[in-house]
Design an enzyme around this catalytic site. Sequence first.
Site, PDB file in Angstrom:
ATOM      1  N   ASP A  16       0.848  -1.202   0.000  1.00 26.14           N
ATOM      2  CA  ASP A  16       0.000   0.000   0.000  1.00 26.14           C
ATOM      3  C   ASP A  16       0.878   1.244   0.000  1.00 26.14           C
ATOM      4  OD1 ASP A  16      -2.228   1.626   0.136  1.00 26.14           O
ATOM      5  OD2 ASP A  16      -3.147   0.588   1.818  1.00 26.14           O
ATOM      6  N   CYS A 240      -3.874   5.198  -2.196  1.00 24.51           N
ATOM      7  CA  CYS A 240      -4.419   4.326  -3.230  1.00 24.51           C
ATOM      8  C   CYS A 240      -4.498   5.123  -4.522  1.00 24.51           C
ATOM      9  CB  CYS A 240      -5.808   3.824  -2.818  1.00 24.51           C
ATOM     10  SG  CYS A 240      -6.615   2.863  -4.113  1.00 24.51           S
ATOM     11  N   ASN A 249      -1.197   5.153   4.811  1.00 22.80           N
ATOM     12  CA  ASN A 249      -1.746   4.489   5.999  1.00 22.80           C
ATOM     13  C   ASN A 249      -1.164   5.148   7.234  1.00 22.80           C
ATOM     14  OD1 ASN A 249      -1.221   2.271   3.776  1.00 22.80           O
ATOM     15  ND2 ASN A 249      -2.973   1.633   4.988  1.00 22.80           N
TER      16      ASN A 249
HETATM   17  P1  HMG Z   1      -9.729  -5.552 -16.103  1.00 19.28           P
HETATM   18  O1  HMG Z   1      -9.176  -4.675 -17.166  1.00 19.28           O
HETATM   19  O2  HMG Z   1     -11.175  -5.428 -15.775  1.00 19.28           O
HETATM   20  O3  HMG Z   1      -9.420  -7.095 -16.328  1.00 19.28           O
HETATM   21  O4  HMG Z   1      -8.862  -5.342 -14.792  1.00 19.28           O
HETATM   22  P2  HMG Z   1      -9.144  -8.001 -17.551  1.00 19.28           P
HETATM   23  O5  HMG Z   1      -9.258  -9.389 -17.033  1.00 19.28           O
HETATM   24  O6  HMG Z   1      -9.993  -7.566 -18.716  1.00 19.28           O
HETATM   25  O7  HMG Z   1      -7.586  -7.748 -17.913  1.00 19.28           O
HETATM   26  C1  HMG Z   1      -7.097  -6.607 -18.567  1.00 19.28           C
HETATM   27  C2  HMG Z   1      -5.592  -6.711 -18.707  1.00 19.28           C
HETATM   28  O8  HMG Z   1      -4.973  -6.841 -17.412  1.00 19.28           O
HETATM   29  C3  HMG Z   1      -5.137  -7.940 -19.475  1.00 19.28           C
HETATM   30  O9  HMG Z   1      -3.903  -7.576 -20.114  1.00 19.28           O
HETATM   31  C4  HMG Z   1      -4.840  -8.947 -18.401  1.00 19.28           C
HETATM   32  O10 HMG Z   1      -3.925  -9.935 -18.780  1.00 19.28           O
HETATM   33  C5  HMG Z   1      -4.253  -8.075 -17.327  1.00 19.28           C
HETATM   34  P3  HMG Z   1      -3.868  -7.150 -21.655  1.00 19.28           P
HETATM   35  O11 HMG Z   1      -4.487  -8.290 -22.389  1.00 19.28           O
HETATM   36  O12 HMG Z   1      -4.689  -5.881 -21.759  1.00 19.28           O
HETATM   37  O13 HMG Z   1      -2.399  -6.944 -21.909  1.00 19.28           O
HETATM   38  N1  HMG Z   1      -4.460  -8.613 -15.997  1.00 19.28           N
HETATM   39  C6  HMG Z   1      -3.482  -8.809 -15.107  1.00 19.28           C
HETATM   40  N2  HMG Z   1      -2.152  -8.593 -15.152  1.00 19.28           N
HETATM   41  C7  HMG Z   1      -1.440  -8.911 -14.051  1.00 19.28           C
HETATM   42  N3  HMG Z   1      -1.986  -9.403 -12.918  1.00 19.28           N
HETATM   43  C8  HMG Z   1      -3.310  -9.622 -12.842  1.00 19.28           C
HETATM   44  C9  HMG Z   1      -4.107  -9.327 -13.963  1.00 19.28           C
HETATM   45  N4  HMG Z   1      -5.424  -9.416 -14.207  1.00 19.28           N
HETATM   46  C10 HMG Z   1      -5.638  -8.984 -15.444  1.00 19.28           C
HETATM   47  N5  HMG Z   1      -3.827 -10.109 -11.720  1.00 19.28           N
HETATM   48  C11 HMG Z   1      -8.036  -5.772 -12.587  1.00 19.28           C
HETATM   49  C12 HMG Z   1      -9.195  -5.941 -13.554  1.00 19.28           C
HETATM   50  C13 HMG Z   1      -8.513  -6.093 -11.196  1.00 19.28           C
HETATM   51  C14 HMG Z   1      -6.924  -6.732 -12.987  1.00 19.28           C
HETATM   52  C15 HMG Z   1      -7.548  -4.326 -12.698  1.00 19.28           C
HETATM   53  O14 HMG Z   1      -8.645  -3.472 -12.492  1.00 19.28           O
HETATM   54  C16 HMG Z   1      -6.471  -3.999 -11.701  1.00 19.28           C
HETATM   55  O15 HMG Z   1      -5.372  -4.549 -11.735  1.00 19.28           O
HETATM   56  N6  HMG Z   1      -6.737  -3.042 -10.810  1.00 19.28           N
HETATM   57  C17 HMG Z   1      -5.754  -2.588  -9.849  1.00 19.28           C
HETATM   58  C18 HMG Z   1      -6.409  -2.399  -8.553  1.00 19.28           C
HETATM   59  C19 HMG Z   1      -5.381  -2.052  -7.522  1.00 19.28           C
HETATM   60  O16 HMG Z   1      -4.315  -2.650  -7.449  1.00 19.28           O
HETATM   61  N7  HMG Z   1      -5.708  -1.047  -6.693  1.00 19.28           N
HETATM   62  C20 HMG Z   1      -4.859  -0.677  -5.601  1.00 19.28           C
HETATM   63  C21 HMG Z   1      -4.840  -1.727  -4.542  1.00 19.28           C
HETATM   64  S1  HMG Z   1      -6.350  -1.781  -3.589  1.00 19.28           S
HETATM   65  C22 HMG Z   1      -6.051  -0.684  -2.312  1.00 19.28           C
HETATM   66  O17 HMG Z   1      -5.039  -0.039  -2.287  1.00 19.28           O
HETATM   67  C23 HMG Z   1      -7.049  -0.632  -1.199  1.00 19.28           C
HETATM   68  C24 HMG Z   1      -6.604  -1.342   0.061  1.00 19.28           C
HETATM   69  O18 HMG Z   1      -5.386  -0.839   0.535  1.00 19.28           O
HETATM   70  C25 HMG Z   1      -7.659  -1.165   1.155  1.00 19.28           C
HETATM   71  C26 HMG Z   1      -8.053   0.294   1.296  1.00 19.28           C
HETATM   72  O19 HMG Z   1      -7.254   1.131   1.713  1.00 19.28           O
HETATM   73  O20 HMG Z   1      -9.204   0.557   0.915  1.00 19.28           O
HETATM   74  C27 HMG Z   1      -6.447  -2.852  -0.182  1.00 19.28           C
HETATM   75 MG    MG Z   2      -5.162   1.010   1.676  1.00 20.37          MG
END
Ligand code: HMG
Ligand code: MG
Length: 302
Positions: A16, A240, A249
């Site tokens: 994070d 984020c 955080n």
């Molecule tokens: P999408 O575009 O809806 O999914 O993304 P998709 O299945 O259509 O895939 C699109 C492309 O992403 C494809 O590649 C996939 O291969 C690739 P392309 O064909 O275009 O070259 N792909 C991946 N690559 C690597 N690892 C994977 C993966 N999945 C698909 N796992 C997805 C959906 C969830 C993947 C996307 O929206 C994403 O990665 N989002 C990032 C979200 C994120 O990391 N946010 C920050 C973390 S959460 C946070 O910080 C909150 C937290 O701290 C709690 C809080 O504070 O609230 C936890």
């Molecule tokens: Mg967070």
Amino acid sequence: MNLPEKVKIVEVGPRDGLQNERQTVPVEVKVEFCNRLSAAGVPNLESASFVSAKWVPQMASSAAVMQAITRRPGTIYSVLTPNMKGFEDALTARADEVVIFGAASEAFSQRNINCSIAESIERFRPVARAAKSHKLRLRGAISCALGCPYQGEVPIEAVVDVAQRLAELGCDEIDVADTIGVGTPAKTARTMEAVARVVPRESISGHFHDTYGQAVANIYASLEVGISIFHSSTAGLGGCPYAKGATGNVSTEDVLFLLEGLGIQTGIDLNAIVDAGQWISAILGQKAASRAGNALFAKRNA
Ligand code: HMG
Ligand code: MG
């Protein structure tokens, strides 16, 4: 209710914390950061995130980081896995715990993981099943549990609903996350109490961003209602990418200072965390966002 005697800290700095850094942080730096944190006694280190590199470029080196870190016996290495692709990568990386991350706000779910809350639960289902069959720990995060940058107010019932669904998927731990740091103690306590009516209290954790300076107060309010797992980020790193303006955080240094003052055990060496926080901040060219960390460091060097 008496305050807990022990608290488990989940250190989220390497994930994070660093995910929001604009400059690319070299793998060697991430590895040394992880190693310093585990050597300080961190029981759960959120060390990487297997998400799309297009969405969060900083986390693209996650596999390399996981391969190079020194595993400390007693530390659980956790990683974010939004879907099966992420899970497969986590398995290859020998993660101990995988994190599925949903939200209590529809708008945030769309922005963060590109699907609705209901769709996210369906995407998580095979991940949860795979985690169980590989005997990995499973954690579920609920973003925007105390407010949403797009939607504003988030009803407690929405948080409870997602908690229940994550519990049904078999989550060992459920993170109530204040993504943008807008929560205040009374609301935090009410939310924790409500979630504790549907999932075991000892499986609930508090994940507080410190945007409005309320995180330590929210942790205290959570302790008062028997919550004993908290997330924090050394040097208060982070934010984020899908919650503009939200800061990092709560810092691990501030949380440890609070807990030490209360006589609550964590098994973590605060001085070693202060050093790690000052070290990573110097590398990133910024002042550590930790009141206690900076004060302890200044005192030591006076
Ligand atoms: P999408 O575009 O809806 O999914 O993304 P998709 O299945 O259509 O895939 C699109 C492309 O992403 C494809 O590649 C996939 O291969 C690739 P392309 O064909 O275009 O070259 N792909 C991946 N690559 C690597 N690892 C994977 C993966 N999945 C698909 N796992 C997805 C959906 C969830 C993947 C996307 O929206 C994403 O990665 N989002 C990032 C979200 C994120 O990391 N946010 C920050 C973390 S959460 C946070 O910080 C909150 C937290 O701290 C709690 C809080 O504070 O609230 C936890
Ligand atoms: Mg967070």
